[in-house]
Design a protein around this motif. Structure first.
Motif, PDB file in Angstrom:
ATOM      1  N   TYR A  80       0.864  -1.184   0.000  1.00  0.00           N
ATOM      2  CA  TYR A  80       0.000   0.000   0.000  1.00  0.00           C
ATOM      3  C   TYR A  80       0.895   1.227   0.000  1.00  0.00           C
ATOM      4  N   ASP A  81       0.463   2.279  -0.716  1.00  0.00           N
ATOM      5  CA  ASP A  81       1.267   3.494  -0.744  1.00  0.00           C
ATOM      6  C   ASP A  81       0.987   4.345   0.485  1.00  0.00           C
ATOM      7  N   ALA A  82       1.576   5.541   0.525  1.00  0.00           N
ATOM      8  CA  ALA A  82       1.433   6.403   1.697  1.00  0.00           C
ATOM      9  C   ALA A  82      -0.010   6.831   1.911  1.00  0.00           C
ATOM     10  N   ALA A  83      -0.829   6.826   0.843  1.00  0.00           N
ATOM     11  CA  ALA A  83      -2.243   7.187   0.961  1.00  0.00           C
ATOM     12  C   ALA A  83      -3.106   5.975   1.294  1.00  0.00           C
ATOM     13  N   ASP A  84      -2.470   4.844   1.562  1.00  0.00           N
ATOM     14  CA  ASP A  84      -3.154   3.602   1.918  1.00  0.00           C
ATOM     15  C   ASP A  84      -3.911   2.983   0.748  1.00  0.00           C
ATOM     16  N   ARG A  85      -3.430   3.233  -0.469  1.00  0.00           N
ATOM     17  CA  ARG A  85      -4.013   2.599  -1.649  1.00  0.00           C
ATOM     18  C   ARG A  85      -3.141   1.411  -2.065  1.00  0.00           C
ATOM     19  N   MET A  86      -3.823   0.335  -2.506  1.00  0.00           N
ATOM     20  CA  MET A  86      -3.091  -0.858  -2.931  1.00  0.00           C
ATOM     21  C   MET A  86      -2.387  -0.593  -4.258  1.00  0.00           C
ATOM     22  N   VAL A  87      -1.083  -0.917  -4.291  1.00  0.00           N
ATOM     23  CA  VAL A  87      -0.322  -0.771  -5.525  1.00  0.00           C
ATOM     24  C   VAL A  87       0.209  -2.110  -6.038  1.00  0.00           C
TER      25      VAL A  87
ATOM     26  N   ASP B 188     -15.492  -4.175   2.281  1.00  0.00           N
ATOM     27  CA  ASP B 188     -16.145  -5.078   1.323  1.00  0.00           C
ATOM     28  C   ASP B 188     -16.050  -6.527   1.798  1.00  0.00           C
ATOM     29  N   CYS B 189     -14.867  -6.901   2.311  1.00  0.00           N
ATOM     30  CA  CYS B 189     -14.686  -8.262   2.826  1.00  0.00           C
ATOM     31  C   CYS B 189     -15.563  -8.496   4.056  1.00  0.00           C
ATOM     32  N   LEU B 190     -15.744  -7.432   4.857  1.00  0.00           N
ATOM     33  CA  LEU B 190     -16.595  -7.541   6.041  1.00  0.00           C
ATOM     34  C   LEU B 190     -18.037  -7.773   5.635  1.00  0.00           C
ATOM     35  N   VAL B 191     -18.536  -7.012   4.657  1.00  0.00           N
ATOM     36  CA  VAL B 191     -19.915  -7.172   4.173  1.00  0.00           C
ATOM     37  C   VAL B 191     -20.108  -8.556   3.558  1.00  0.00           C
TER      38      VAL B 191
ATOM     39  N   PHE C   5      -9.681  -7.235  -4.051  1.00  0.00           N
ATOM     40  CA  PHE C   5      -8.280  -6.809  -3.989  1.00  0.00           C
ATOM     41  C   PHE C   5      -7.839  -6.351  -5.370  1.00  0.00           C
ATOM     42  N   ARG C   6      -8.096  -5.070  -5.631  1.00  0.00           N
ATOM     43  CA  ARG C   6      -7.713  -4.487  -6.909  1.00  0.00           C
ATOM     44  C   ARG C   6      -6.821  -3.282  -6.638  1.00  0.00           C
ATOM     45  N   THR C   7      -5.797  -3.133  -7.449  1.00  0.00           N
ATOM     46  CA  THR C   7      -4.871  -2.010  -7.263  1.00  0.00           C
ATOM     47  C   THR C   7      -5.615  -0.694  -7.401  1.00  0.00           C
ATOM     48  N   GLY C   8      -5.189   0.264  -6.628  1.00  0.00           N
ATOM     49  CA  GLY C   8      -5.807   1.587  -6.648  1.00  0.00           C
ATOM     50  C   GLY C   8      -6.879   1.768  -5.586  1.00  0.00           C
ATOM     51  N   ARG C   9      -7.337   0.684  -4.977  1.00  0.00           N
ATOM     52  CA  ARG C   9      -8.394   0.787  -3.980  1.00  0.00           C
ATOM     53  C   ARG C   9      -7.794   1.097  -2.608  1.00  0.00           C
ATOM     54  N   LEU C  10      -8.557   1.818  -1.789  1.00  0.00           N
ATOM     55  CA  LEU C  10      -8.144   2.080  -0.424  1.00  0.00           C
ATOM     56  C   LEU C  10      -8.256   0.813   0.424  1.00  0.00           C
ATOM     57  N   ARG C  11      -7.318   0.661   1.328  1.00  0.00           N
ATOM     58  CA  ARG C  11      -7.344  -0.520   2.208  1.00  0.00           C
ATOM     59  C   ARG C  11      -8.624  -0.568   3.026  1.00  0.00           C
TER      60      ARG C  11
END
Length: 384
Positions: free
Chosen positions: A20-27, A56-59, A44-50
């Motif tokens: 994850y980058d500094a903005a908490d997005r998956m890279v 989504d996994c919780l739902v 789990f797709r790149t660009g999404r926030l953690r």
């Protein structure tokens, strides 16, 4: 080209990697991670926030772990947990596999998450735990059996010893044939030997079960040495062995279990006399050590042992297989008992020996066992 090689290496790795980058997005999310969590892959797709991925996994009912009360609290904790180490680095998947994860903060403020499959390690760990538990259970059963059997055997043995002594003393009148007194003496001698074996077994069972207590008090070491010398003197004279005892001054008192200390020295002296042929010598000596401890030694000129024989002699029921030792009966518990007792006192048993030249056994007691003029805590019991 370099970036392509790194990407290919990540995809080929068996270690699950998510960045994850500094903005908490998956890279980055490699194939190993998707294999570990196949149901999570759509989220789990790149660009999404953690935070969005975890929600989504919780739902979808994929998280949190069963032992968590609040799924939202669990997600919030994971999002905030950007500093290593993770609070729970190991987890078990629904299919039974175990993973160990690690979180590392990157220089640019991002985070690297890695996970490896430790299922094989966990299985080995469980196997070892089961084996250890089974071994401990078997040891407890053996100890309880020995303890029960020794108590059962001591009662009739005490009766045998008592009645044989009455017969030897002809308490109720003369026996007639003098050979009966010889028979009674043989019965008593055999009974005493068997009782000593039973007592050794009981003591060893107690040490193995950790149920031995030290009854610590100020002990007169000179008195102990004199008492032991008197006890083995008859045996030594009958075997043609010269017995000597000398303690180098100063002779301090010791803080120890008097009964155990006497038994340790008696076992060593009895062994020395037993394994020393006629014309030999046994010496009991005592001296202060350079470290402030005390050393009690028993030196003999007996049959001795090889260096390889010493570990055998120190193991329970160990019997040295040599022509010189075969003529001497015993259970092989004397030295192991001495070793257990001296170690319970925080000391060591030292053995040095040469075949045909004799053996020297030393009880090395630590400095804290040596008393000066200060009062000792008499009667104190210390569990060991």
């Amino acid at each position: 080209m370099r970036a392509e090689l790194i990407e290919q290496a990540l995809e080929a790795s068996d270690v699950a990697v998510v960045i994850y980058d500094a903005a908490d997005r998956m890279v980055v999310c490699n194939q190993a991670f998707r294999n570990f969590y196949p149901d999570w892959s759509p989220h789990f797709r790149t660009g999404r926030l953690r935070l969005d991925i975890l929600r989504d996994c919780l739902v979808a009912g994929l998280i949190p772990p069963k032992d968590e009360v609040s799924g939202e609290a669990w997600v919030a904790r994971l999002v905030l947990e950007r500093q290593p180490p993770w609070s729970n680095p190991e987890q078990q998947l629904a299919d039974g596999r175990w993973l160990r994860g690690e979180l590392k903060q990157l220089a640019d403020g991002g985070i690297l998450v890695t996970q490896v499959d430790i299922t094989a390690d966990k299985q080995r760990e469980m196997t070892l735990l089961l084996q250890r538990s089974e071994a401990e259970r078997a040891e407890r059963s053996k100890t309880e059996f020995l303890s029960n059997m020794t108590h059962e055997l001591r009662t009739p043995l005490n009766a045998i010893l008592g009645f044989s002594e009455l017969i030897m003393g002809e308490v109720n009148g003369p026996l007639g044939d003098p050979r009966y007194r010889t028979y009674a003496a043989s019965i008593r001698e055999s009974g005493e030997y068997l009782l000593s074996i039973i007592n050794d077994l009981l003591d060893m069972a107690k040490f193995n079960a950790g149920r031995t207590q030290l009854v610590e008090a100020r002990v007169d070491i000179a008195g102990i040495v004199a008492a032991v010398a008197r006890m083995v003197d008859g045996r030594a004279r009958n075997g043609g062995v010269m017995l000597q005892a000398a303690l180098e001054p100063p002779v301090p008192d010791l803080l120890a279990d008097e009964r155990q200390l006497k038994q340790m020295l008696l076992n060593l002296a009895s062994n020395a006399v037993k394994f020393t042929p006629s014309g030999g010598e046994v010496q009991i000596t005592g001296t202060m050590t350079e470290e402030g401890g005390y050393a009690l030694s028993v030196r003999d000129t007996g049959i001795g042992m090889t260096e390889a024989d010493i570990p055998v002699a120190l193991s329970p029921f160990g019997q040295i297989d040599s022509p010189l030792a075969r003529g001497h009966h015993g259970t092989g518990l004397g030295l192991p008992l001495v070793k257990s007792m001296i170690e319970a006192h925080g000391g060591r048993l030292l053995l040095s020996s040469r075949p045909g030249k004799g053996t020297m056994a030393t009880l090395l007691l630590p400095a804290r066992r040596v008393l000066t003029d200060r009062a000792a805590p008499a009667g104190e019991q210390t569990a060991k």
